[in-house]
Design a protein around this motif. Sequence first.
Motif, PDB file in Angstrom:
ATOM      1  N   LYS A 335       0.834  -1.203   0.000  1.00 36.05           N
ATOM      2  CA  LYS A 335       0.000   0.000   0.000  1.00 36.05           C
ATOM      3  C   LYS A 335       0.870   1.255   0.000  1.00 36.05           C
ATOM      4  CE  LYS A 335      -3.749   2.230   2.596  1.00 36.05           C
ATOM      5  NZ  LYS A 335      -4.628   2.128   3.801  1.00 36.05           N
ATOM      6  N   GLY A 336       1.940   1.251   0.809  1.00 38.02           N
ATOM      7  CA  GLY A 336       2.825   2.410   0.875  1.00 38.02           C
ATOM      8  C   GLY A 336       3.559   2.647  -0.427  1.00 38.02           C
ATOM      9  N   ILE A 337       4.102   1.599  -1.021  1.00 37.74           N
ATOM     10  CA  ILE A 337       4.814   1.748  -2.286  1.00 37.74           C
ATOM     11  C   ILE A 337       3.843   2.148  -3.397  1.00 37.74           C
ATOM     12  CG2 ILE A 337       6.124   0.507  -4.052  1.00 37.74           C
ATOM     13  CD1 ILE A 337       7.512  -1.036  -1.823  1.00 37.74           C
ATOM     14  N   GLY A 338       2.635   1.622  -3.335  1.00 38.13           N
ATOM     15  CA  GLY A 338       1.624   2.015  -4.314  1.00 38.13           C
ATOM     16  C   GLY A 338       1.296   3.494  -4.215  1.00 38.13           C
ATOM     17  N   ARG A 339       1.246   4.019  -2.981  1.00 30.77           N
ATOM     18  CA  ARG A 339       0.980   5.449  -2.797  1.00 30.77           C
ATOM     19  C   ARG A 339       2.107   6.286  -3.406  1.00 30.77           C
ATOM     20  NH1 ARG A 339       1.071   5.466   2.300  1.00 30.77           N
ATOM     21  NH2 ARG A 339      -1.114   4.947   2.655  1.00 30.77           N
ATOM     22  N   ILE A 340       3.328   5.841  -3.217  1.00 35.01           N
ATOM     23  CA  ILE A 340       4.473   6.549  -3.806  1.00 35.01           C
ATOM     24  C   ILE A 340       4.373   6.543  -5.326  1.00 35.01           C
ATOM     25  CG2 ILE A 340       6.972   6.420  -4.162  1.00 35.01           C
ATOM     26  CD1 ILE A 340       7.187   5.362  -1.271  1.00 35.01           C
ATOM     27  N   ARG A 341       4.054   5.385  -5.887  1.00 34.03           N
ATOM     28  CA  ARG A 341       3.933   5.271  -7.344  1.00 34.03           C
ATOM     29  C   ARG A 341       2.837   6.209  -7.859  1.00 34.03           C
ATOM     30  NH1 ARG A 341       3.325   0.352  -7.384  1.00 34.03           N
ATOM     31  NH2 ARG A 341       5.471  -0.294  -7.864  1.00 34.03           N
ATOM     32  N   ASP A 342       1.742   6.279  -7.137  1.00 32.28           N
ATOM     33  CA  ASP A 342       0.646   7.163  -7.547  1.00 32.28           C
ATOM     34  C   ASP A 342       1.068   8.631  -7.502  1.00 32.28           C
ATOM     35  OD1 ASP A 342      -0.948   4.953  -7.905  1.00 32.28           O
ATOM     36  OD2 ASP A 342      -2.026   5.181  -5.998  1.00 32.28           O
ATOM     37  N   ASN A 343       1.838   8.994  -6.485  1.00 26.37           N
ATOM     38  CA  ASN A 343       2.308  10.386  -6.381  1.00 26.37           C
ATOM     39  C   ASN A 343       3.182  10.763  -7.569  1.00 26.37           C
ATOM     40  OD1 ASN A 343       0.996  10.879  -3.965  1.00 26.37           O
ATOM     41  ND2 ASN A 343       2.746  10.304  -2.698  1.00 26.37           N
ATOM     42  N   SER A 347       2.756  13.499 -11.097  1.00 23.37           N
ATOM     43  CA  SER A 347       3.762  14.407 -11.662  1.00 23.37           C
ATOM     44  C   SER A 347       3.953  14.158 -13.151  1.00 23.37           C
ATOM     45  CB  SER A 347       5.095  14.239 -10.922  1.00 23.37           C
ATOM     46  OG  SER A 347       4.964  14.597  -9.565  1.00 23.37           O
ATOM     47  N   VAL A 348       3.935  12.884 -13.551  1.00 20.53           N
ATOM     48  CA  VAL A 348       4.063  12.558 -14.971  1.00 20.53           C
ATOM     49  C   VAL A 348       2.854  13.085 -15.739  1.00 20.53           C
ATOM     50  CG1 VAL A 348       4.136  10.674 -16.649  1.00 20.53           C
ATOM     51  CG2 VAL A 348       5.524  10.541 -14.562  1.00 20.53           C
ATOM     52  N   GLN A 349       1.691  12.914 -15.165  1.00 14.59           N
ATOM     53  CA  GLN A 349       0.464  13.382 -15.815  1.00 14.59           C
ATOM     54  C   GLN A 349       0.470  14.895 -15.991  1.00 14.59           C
ATOM     55  OE1 GLN A 349      -3.094  12.414 -13.622  1.00 14.59           O
ATOM     56  NE2 GLN A 349      -4.404  12.571 -15.425  1.00 14.59           N
ATOM     57  N   ARG A 350       1.030  15.587 -15.014  1.00 16.75           N
ATOM     58  CA  ARG A 350       1.084  17.053 -15.086  1.00 16.75           C
ATOM     59  C   ARG A 350       2.184  17.549 -16.014  1.00 16.75           C
ATOM     60  NH1 ARG A 350       0.597  18.346  -8.575  1.00 16.75           N
ATOM     61  NH2 ARG A 350      -1.665  18.055  -8.401  1.00 16.75           N
ATOM     62  N   GLY A 351       3.083  16.682 -16.376  1.00 17.57           N
ATOM     63  CA  GLY A 351       4.171  17.075 -17.252  1.00 17.57           C
ATOM     64  C   GLY A 351       5.404  17.579 -16.539  1.00 17.57           C
ATOM     65  N   GLN A 355       8.217   9.911 -17.822  1.00 18.32           N
ATOM     66  CA  GLN A 355       8.023   8.518 -17.416  1.00 18.32           C
ATOM     67  C   GLN A 355       9.360   7.858 -17.112  1.00 18.32           C
ATOM     68  OE1 GLN A 355       4.968   6.852 -16.953  1.00 18.32           O
ATOM     69  NE2 GLN A 355       6.365   5.392 -15.965  1.00 18.32           N
ATOM     70  N   ASP A 356      10.393   8.182 -17.889  1.00 17.50           N
ATOM     71  CA  ASP A 356      11.722   7.619 -17.638  1.00 17.50           C
ATOM     72  C   ASP A 356      12.251   8.043 -16.275  1.00 17.50           C
ATOM     73  OD1 ASP A 356      11.694   6.336 -20.054  1.00 17.50           O
ATOM     74  OD2 ASP A 356      12.972   7.813 -21.087  1.00 17.50           O
ATOM     75  N   ALA A 357      12.029   9.335 -15.931  1.00 14.03           N
ATOM     76  CA  ALA A 357      12.482   9.825 -14.630  1.00 14.03           C
ATOM     77  C   ALA A 357      11.728   9.124 -13.508  1.00 14.03           C
ATOM     78  CB  ALA A 357      12.301  11.336 -14.542  1.00 14.03           C
ATOM     79  N   MET A 358      10.431   8.920 -13.703  1.00 13.90           N
ATOM     80  CA  MET A 358       9.634   8.202 -12.699  1.00 13.90           C
ATOM     81  C   MET A 358      10.163   6.785 -12.509  1.00 13.90           C
ATOM     82  SD  MET A 358       5.547   7.289 -12.763  1.00 13.90           S
ATOM     83  CE  MET A 358       4.915   5.860 -11.869  1.00 13.90           C
ATOM     84  N   ASP A 359      10.428   6.087 -13.607  1.00 11.50           N
ATOM     85  CA  ASP A 359      10.946   4.726 -13.523  1.00 11.50           C
ATOM     86  C   ASP A 359      12.290   4.692 -12.802  1.00 11.50           C
ATOM     87  OD1 ASP A 359       8.706   3.922 -14.916  1.00 11.50           O
ATOM     88  OD2 ASP A 359       9.727   3.841 -16.860  1.00 11.50           O
ATOM     89  N   ALA A 360      13.100   5.739 -13.038  1.00  7.96           N
ATOM     90  CA  ALA A 360      14.430   5.780 -12.430  1.00  7.96           C
ATOM     91  C   ALA A 360      14.342   5.951 -10.913  1.00  7.96           C
ATOM     92  CB  ALA A 360      15.254   6.908 -13.041  1.00  7.96           C
ATOM     93  N   VAL A 361      13.460   6.832 -10.438  1.00 11.68           N
ATOM     94  CA  VAL A 361      13.373   7.037  -8.988  1.00 11.68           C
ATOM     95  C   VAL A 361      12.703   5.843  -8.309  1.00 11.68           C
ATOM     96  CG1 VAL A 361      13.476   9.552  -9.027  1.00 11.68           C
ATOM     97  CG2 VAL A 361      11.259   8.419  -9.238  1.00 11.68           C
ATOM     98  N   LEU A 362      11.718   5.246  -8.973  1.00 14.28           N
ATOM     99  CA  LEU A 362      11.077   4.074  -8.376  1.00 14.28           C
ATOM    100  C   LEU A 362      12.063   2.912  -8.254  1.00 14.28           C
ATOM    101  CD1 LEU A 362       7.532   4.092 -10.020  1.00 14.28           C
ATOM    102  CD2 LEU A 362       8.088   4.486  -7.614  1.00 14.28           C
ATOM    103  N   ALA A 363      13.022   2.865  -9.169  1.00 16.27           N
ATOM    104  CA  ALA A 363      14.033   1.807  -9.106  1.00 16.27           C
ATOM    105  C   ALA A 363      14.934   1.958  -7.875  1.00 16.27           C
ATOM    106  CB  ALA A 363      14.882   1.816 -10.379  1.00 16.27           C
ATOM    107  N   GLN A 364      14.937   3.162  -7.269  1.00 15.10           N
ATOM    108  CA  GLN A 364      15.744   3.396  -6.070  1.00 15.10           C
ATOM    109  C   GLN A 364      15.049   2.887  -4.806  1.00 15.10           C
ATOM    110  OE1 GLN A 364      18.745   4.620  -6.074  1.00 15.10           O
ATOM    111  NE2 GLN A 364      18.974   5.674  -8.025  1.00 15.10           N
ATOM    112  N   ILE A 365      13.769   2.522  -4.907  1.00 15.57           N
ATOM    113  CA  ILE A 365      12.983   2.165  -3.728  1.00 15.57           C
ATOM    114  C   ILE A 365      12.631   0.681  -3.751  1.00 15.57           C
ATOM    115  CG2 ILE A 365      10.852   2.633  -2.440  1.00 15.57           C
ATOM    116  CD1 ILE A 365      10.784   5.389  -3.806  1.00 15.57           C
ATOM    117  N   ASP A 366      12.968  -0.029  -2.669  1.00 16.79           N
ATOM    118  CA  ASP A 366      12.471  -1.392  -2.514  1.00 16.79           C
ATOM    119  C   ASP A 366      11.843  -1.517  -1.132  1.00 16.79           C
ATOM    120  OD1 ASP A 366      14.466  -1.724  -0.648  1.00 16.79           O
ATOM    121  OD2 ASP A 366      15.524  -3.305  -1.728  1.00 16.79           O
ATOM    122  N   GLY A 367      11.340  -2.672  -0.794  1.00 17.21           N
ATOM    123  CA  GLY A 367      10.641  -2.852   0.469  1.00 17.21           C
ATOM    124  C   GLY A 367      11.026  -4.131   1.158  1.00 17.21           C
ATOM    125  N   ALA A 368      10.728  -4.179   2.459  1.00 15.05           N
ATOM    126  CA  ALA A 368      10.987  -5.381   3.246  1.00 15.05           C
ATOM    127  C   ALA A 368      10.002  -5.412   4.402  1.00 15.05           C
ATOM    128  CB  ALA A 368      12.422  -5.400   3.772  1.00 15.05           C
TER     129      ALA A 368
END
Length: 699
Positions: A335-343, A347-351, A355-368
């Motif tokens: 749920k937390g990671i999904g909220r981050i992805r939605d946030n 930003s991507v929707q607003r321009g 999308q590449d930048a979004m993919d790059a920052v999401l790649a920095q985040i994992d969970g445990a």
Amino acid sequence: MNSRTTTAQASVNYSVIDGVAVALLDALPVNALSVYLRRELCDAMDRAAADPTVRAVVLGSTGKIFCAGADITEFGKPPVAPSLPEVLSRIEGSPKPVVAAINGAALGGGCELTLACHARVAGPKAGFGLPEVKLGLIPGAGGTQRLPRILPPADAFAMMLSGRSIKADEAAAKGLADEIANDPIAAARALALRLADAGSWPVTSARKIADGGAEAFAEAAADARRKHGGLLSTGALIRAVQAALTKPFQEGLAVEREEFLKLIPSDQAVALRHVFFAERIAGHIPGMTKEMSARAVESVAIIGAGTMGGGIAMTFANAGIPVRLIETSRELLDKGIGRIRDNYAVSVQRGSMSQDAMDAVLAQIDGAVGLEGVAAADLVIEAVFEDMDVKRQIFAEIGRFAKPGAILATNTSYLDVNEIAQASGRPADVLGLHFFSPANVMRLLEVVRADETAPDVLATAVALGRRIGKLPVVSGVCFGFIGNRMLAQRTRAAERLLLAGNSPTGIDAAITAFGFRMGQFAMLDLAGIDIGWRTRKAFGGFAPVGDRLAEMGRFGQKTGRGFYIYAEGQRKGTPDPEVAAIAASEARALGITPELLARDQLIERLFYPMVNEGVRILDEGIAYRPSDIDLVWINGYGWPNWTGGPMFWADQVGLDRIVASLTEQAERLNAPELVPAPLLVQLAAEGRNLASLTKGNQV
């Protein structure tokens, strides 16, 4: 031929290479345009003009920054020739083409310097900006006249009004940079020779305003008056740009200069200069040396994937630092990671993000799942709800699981960091990192030093705060630290005013008229009245009206009713007569006499107790400097920066006046918390101000 013109303060490297004079600013680190550097620039231009072997000129820099602008320490002092406008006129009027080679940031006067050149070559890390409004000023060396001749006037106005810098690619797309090159000096030399061969070159002051520019500018100016009309710089900027559109260049320059010189001594500009210097010294920790090495932080673990934990994770990911989010279950983690992805998706929707930048920052985040996941992290941040028992249990666990040398931080906003540190079993590694919500947006970071926090841990936290784009301000341990401790006094004062018959609407209107974007009660409704209520139940406090509303289940916006009524889906509340009735009932029970106050009296009653608490914070050593308190309130609580912050504002009001008012209120209202702090009384009696406390308290 190579030479170096040098003074104690500044220098310019001058050389001639294949018919091009290359003058490199070398007043590191920022190449501030002091009188010494201005003189040397004029000398370089004179040499180039007089040398028959020189066909063109390139202006560049030896450092990472092209030029950060004027020497701010000269503001308010008698002018010394040559002025920057005179230097730029000399450059623009050169008999030989002059090309700027911009390797890094060109800001303020540095940007104006490039505008006076006949062409501009930007390196990949170049940036252009006219941020004078952030100091309560407008460009004063031709920026308001030259930029609208290069960009559409409305775009130029927007750039100056925001103070925003643009990068090389945007500058090239807009026509502000003629070329982008990996080696801007070499490319600028080649361009300068092409201009010399052509026998003519563009002169910015001779350019005509683009067709249709006046109409678009008029709309932008009207919008600026509505949004920023309280700032003196807004009106001055509008008048200066209007002159660029309607007057010959020299007359426009005169208008700009007149407006600029009027702004320099204004209260707003003086306050904003105070804020500028406050930020420069905020990270300086007394007693620490530059030689002290910081601990390496290359990975972060965050305990708690809620709104705050997710925002903190985004902050580190945005800075390119790998983050591990830790939760107690896979469901909460997802749920937390999904909220981050939605946030990020918003930003991507607003321009504002690709999308590449979004993919790059999401790649920095994992969970445990489970606290064992902190084992590899260099920094562990706990971001769970405010319960001391829970935090002690968590720190006991992470004290065992975290690797030796890892820094352990709590995001608590008011709990005792010393108690939390002791629970870890390794208190030297522990401190507070109080992020403000939303953590990925808010600039302030309160760095809370506990009694046993190791010096290198504190130094690492301050450096890391800047690395992730925050403004770190160090606080000692006390309830609420700097910001929330002072906010508690404003909350108490606001409740006292409510009980005296003043309306939430009137009190909030006084606060917003002062310059805050949101009033006290609107803010409480937004945050949730229940938060303060639960804190008061645990630790005490005075808010009888707020407590009654919370007991009724009126928690603010999330329940549709608080101090205001909120129609479904509405963020703006409407007055509720029931609140006045509740306040009157509580006042009768407490024997409080009605007292309706004017707007300026409301401000005194709200802000003087805050100043008093700020002085106590200084006297206890919780904050290092009065200016640190100003930064906390400007960047964390919306205090209008053009007033300088609460402590700077207090000096302008007069400490003797504040002492007299607090003394009278304490006696008449039987309110011992309003008794002036001894240090405040002492400073007022000695005719000193709060700024005097900063001396001797810097590195």
